[in-house]
Design a protein around this motif. Structure first.
Motif, PDB file in Angstrom:
ATOM      1  N   ARG A  36     -22.445 -15.304  12.870  1.00 15.44           N
ATOM      2  CA  ARG A  36     -23.076 -15.451  11.485  1.00 15.44           C
ATOM      3  C   ARG A  36     -22.687 -14.248  10.638  1.00 15.44           C
ATOM      4  O   ARG A  36     -22.654 -14.487   9.486  1.00 15.44           O
ATOM      5  N   TRP A  40     -20.806 -14.245   7.028  1.00 12.38           N
ATOM      6  CA  TRP A  40     -21.444 -13.610   5.785  1.00 12.38           C
ATOM      7  C   TRP A  40     -20.574 -12.669   5.299  1.00 12.38           C
ATOM      8  O   TRP A  40     -20.418 -12.755   4.042  1.00 12.38           O
ATOM      9  N   ARG A  43     -17.682 -14.167   3.061  1.00 14.54           N
ATOM     10  CA  ARG A  43     -17.744 -14.745   1.871  1.00 14.54           C
ATOM     11  C   ARG A  43     -17.326 -14.151   0.781  1.00 14.54           C
ATOM     12  O   ARG A  43     -17.227 -13.071   0.568  1.00 14.54           O
ATOM     13  N   ALA A  52     -29.711 -10.190   1.589  1.00 14.28           N
ATOM     14  CA  ALA A  52     -29.169 -11.478   1.871  1.00 14.28           C
ATOM     15  C   ALA A  52     -29.650 -11.895   3.119  1.00 14.28           C
ATOM     16  O   ALA A  52     -30.226 -11.105   3.788  1.00 14.28           O
ATOM     17  N   ASP A  53     -29.480 -13.280   3.479  1.00 10.59           N
ATOM     18  CA  ASP A  53     -29.907 -13.516   4.875  1.00 10.59           C
ATOM     19  C   ASP A  53     -28.643 -14.207   5.589  1.00 10.59           C
ATOM     20  O   ASP A  53     -28.146 -15.116   4.983  1.00 10.59           O
ATOM     21  N   ARG A  55     -28.676 -16.172   7.966  1.00  8.77           N
ATOM     22  CA  ARG A  55     -28.657 -17.617   8.299  1.00  8.77           C
ATOM     23  C   ARG A  55     -28.288 -18.475   7.110  1.00  8.77           C
ATOM     24  O   ARG A  55     -28.037 -19.686   7.606  1.00  8.77           O
ATOM     25  N   GLU A  56     -27.832 -17.801   5.878  1.00 11.22           N
ATOM     26  CA  GLU A  56     -27.305 -18.896   4.806  1.00 11.22           C
ATOM     27  C   GLU A  56     -25.745 -18.954   4.947  1.00 11.22           C
ATOM     28  O   GLU A  56     -25.158 -19.269   4.025  1.00 11.22           O
ATOM     29  N   ALA A  57     -25.168 -17.981   5.866  1.00 12.27           N
ATOM     30  CA  ALA A  57     -23.542 -17.833   6.208  1.00 12.27           C
ATOM     31  C   ALA A  57     -22.790 -19.126   6.528  1.00 12.27           C
ATOM     32  O   ALA A  57     -23.480 -19.871   6.864  1.00 12.27           O
TER      33      ALA A  57
END
Length: 57
Positions: A36, A40, A43, A52-53, A55-57
């Motif tokens: 992850r 990220w 991106r 940033a988080d 988990r959103e990757a």
């Protein structure tokens, strides 16, 4: 290298919460966490948001 599990309580005040997450199966594996983070970092919008988080990757 020191691990969090062996840290003194004052050095890691959220240790019990971490232990509860692990016991409850709510932590990802080291391999998944690394995957992850690398996704990220790769991106196109990496760095656009200063917080940033992964988990959103």
């Amino acid at each position: 290298m020191r691990c969090l599990r062996g840290a003194a309580p004052e050095a890691f005040p959220d240790r019990q919460n971490f232990a509860n997450l692990k016991t409850g199966g709510q932590l990802t594996s080291p391999t998944d966490a690394a995957t992850r983070v690398l996704a990220w970092l790769d991106r196109a919008d990496f760095g656009a948001n200063p917080v940033a988080d992964v988990r959103e990757a």
